[in-house]
Scaffold this active site. Sequence first.
Site, PDB file in Angstrom:
ATOM      1  CG  HIS A  13      -0.346   0.099   2.542  1.00 32.74           C
ATOM      2  ND1 HIS A  13      -0.116   1.295   3.181  1.00 32.74           N
ATOM      3  CD2 HIS A  13       0.083  -0.859   3.394  1.00 32.74           C
ATOM      4  CE1 HIS A  13       0.416   1.072   4.368  1.00 32.74           C
ATOM      5  NE2 HIS A  13       0.561  -0.224   4.522  1.00 32.74           N
ATOM      6  CG  ASP A  59      -2.958   3.827   2.705  1.00 33.32           C
ATOM      7  OD1 ASP A  59      -2.556   2.838   2.064  1.00 33.32           O
ATOM      8  OD2 ASP A  59      -3.575   3.733   3.779  1.00 33.32           O
ATOM      9  CD  GLU A 107      -2.522  -1.331   6.143  1.00 34.43           C
ATOM     10  OE1 GLU A 107      -2.533  -2.240   6.995  1.00 34.43           O
ATOM     11  OE2 GLU A 107      -2.088  -0.183   6.380  1.00 34.43           O
ATOM     12  CD  GLU A 108      -1.235   2.596   7.756  1.00 39.97           C
ATOM     13  OE1 GLU A 108      -1.823   2.184   8.770  1.00 39.97           O
ATOM     14  OE2 GLU A 108      -0.048   2.313   7.503  1.00 39.97           O
ATOM     15  CG  ASP A 162       1.677  -3.441   5.475  1.00 36.09           C
ATOM     16  OD1 ASP A 162       2.465  -2.544   5.816  1.00 36.09           O
ATOM     17  OD2 ASP A 162       0.458  -3.389   5.685  1.00 36.09           O
TER      18      ASP A 162
END
Length: 500
Positions: free
Chosen positions: A87, A89, A153-154, A177
Site C-alpha cells: 500500500h 497510503d 490500508e491504514e 507490510d
Amino acid sequence: MMYKKQIEEYFNLHKDEMLEDICKVIRIKSDRQEPKEGMPFGEGVVKVLKEALDIASNMGFATNNYDNYVGTVDFNDKEKALDILAHLDVVPAGDEWTVTEPYEPIIKDGKLYGRGSADDKGPAIVALYALKAVKDLNIPLNKNVRLILGTDEECGSSDIEYYYKIEKEAPMTFSPDADFPVINVEKGGLKANFIADFKEDRTLPRIISVNSGVKVNVIPDKAIAVIEGIEKNEVEKYCDTVTNKIGVKFTVNEENNKCIIEAKGKGAHAAYPEGGNNALTGILTLLSSMPFADSEGFEKLCGINKLLPHGDYKGEAIGVKMADEVSGELTLSFTIFEYTTTGLKGTFDCRAPLCANDENLRDVVAKNLNNIGVILEPCNVFEGHYVDENSDFVQTLLRCYEMYSGKKGECIAIGGGTYVHHIKNGVAFGCTMPGTDNNMHGNDEFAVIDELILSAKIFTQAIIELCKSNQQKRHARRVMQRLTDMSFNFSYANFSSIIC
C-alpha cells in the site's frame, strides 16, 4: 539456489536506482484526506498511485488503475499464480520529527528516513524492483505475478474490498507490510466505540474538555485537557507526581482563568502498545488523581480510567485478558477520546487471539462499561486469520528467506491485522528483519537500507520459485532435498555437479 548469484549482483548494481524511486513516492504526502470526485481517499493518494504506476510503466510493465482505489502491475499475461499486496497510503505524520521532515526523505547512518519508508512505500517499491529483476535477468515465468498497490490500508482497507469485488484472489498472496520470516497467524479483534451523555455541572473545580487520538490503530503521543478551578501551581504538582510514576510529561498554561494541560507520550502502532507510552491514558491518570468536584461526568471519566488504565495493554482491568497457544495474548489499546461538559466518546483497538468471540470479548466489555453508565456501540469481534505453515507456499517463502538472510525461517503470529487478513491464502512476508524497530506510525520512521536490499533479493527468488512451471519446481525440490541429505564435507566439484 538457482539464480542467487545473478540476483545478488543485480541489486548491488541497482541499489541506488531503487532507493531513489522509494524517495519519489515518500515525497508525496499520502495520508487519507477528504474524498473528491474520482478521488475516494483524497488527492494525495491519487498522486502517489500515479507516480508508482508511472515508475512501473517506464519499466515496461502493464499497469491498470482501478478508479484510484488500487493500481496493479503485471509481469506477464499468463495464468495468475501470485499477488503481492502493498500500500501507498500512510498514517498522518506528527510535527516532532528530528532527523528530517516526514516527506523529505534522507539517508543517514544506513537508514532511509521518511513517512512510509517502512510502512509501506519502501516495501512496495522493493516488490516492484523484484519484478524488474526477474524481467531484466530474462528469467522465464510460466505464470503471472501481480503487484497490487493499495491506497486505504491504514483506514480500513476499503480499497482492496473494492478491488476484490472486481478481481479474484490469486492462489497465493503475500504482503510486504510487516516482518520476516512469515506471519501466518493474525489475531482477530474488536475495534469499537463507546459513548455516554450527562448533564452539565458547573461546580468547580471541573474538567471542561479532554481530546486525544487521531486514528484507531495509533497509540496517541499527545493529549490535551482544559480545566478550571485549580491554580496552575497546584496542577503542576499533580503533573510532576504522575510523570514520576508513568513517564508521560505534562505542560500547563493558564488562559482566561482556565488551565490547559498538554500531555506528551510516545506514539506506537496499536498492535504493539508496549512500544509506546499512551498520552491519552496518561492524561486520564492525571485527571483522575485531581480533586475535581463530584459530578456525573467526572465519575464516568474516572470509571473509564479504571477500566482502561495506563499501562494495561492486556485488557485485564476490563475483564478480557486471554490467550491461546497459536496466536498468543490479547492486547487492548485505548486510542481516541473526547470529553465535554455534556458527554464523552472513545475508541479502543483490541487485537484478540483466535479463541476470542462476541461472548467472551465484546459482551464482557459491554457489561463492564454499562456498569459505569457508558454504552458500547454496536460492534462485532472480527475473526483471526490462519494459513497452514506446512503448505508449499509458506515453506517456499521460508526457504527463500533462509537462502538470503542466513537466518532460520519460522512462522510467527502477530496482533496486527495485515493487508492479507481477509485473503484466504495470504501471509505477511517482510520487509522488516527480526529485532528491527522502524518507528512505524511514529516520529522518525525509517527503513534499514540493507534490509530493503535483502528483501528485494528474497522477493525476487520467491517470485521465481512460485511462478515457474511444475517441472522446474520438482527439479528445485530435488536439488534442495539432495543438498539437505548430503553431508557438509563434499568438494566444490561435487557441489557444482548438483547445481545447474
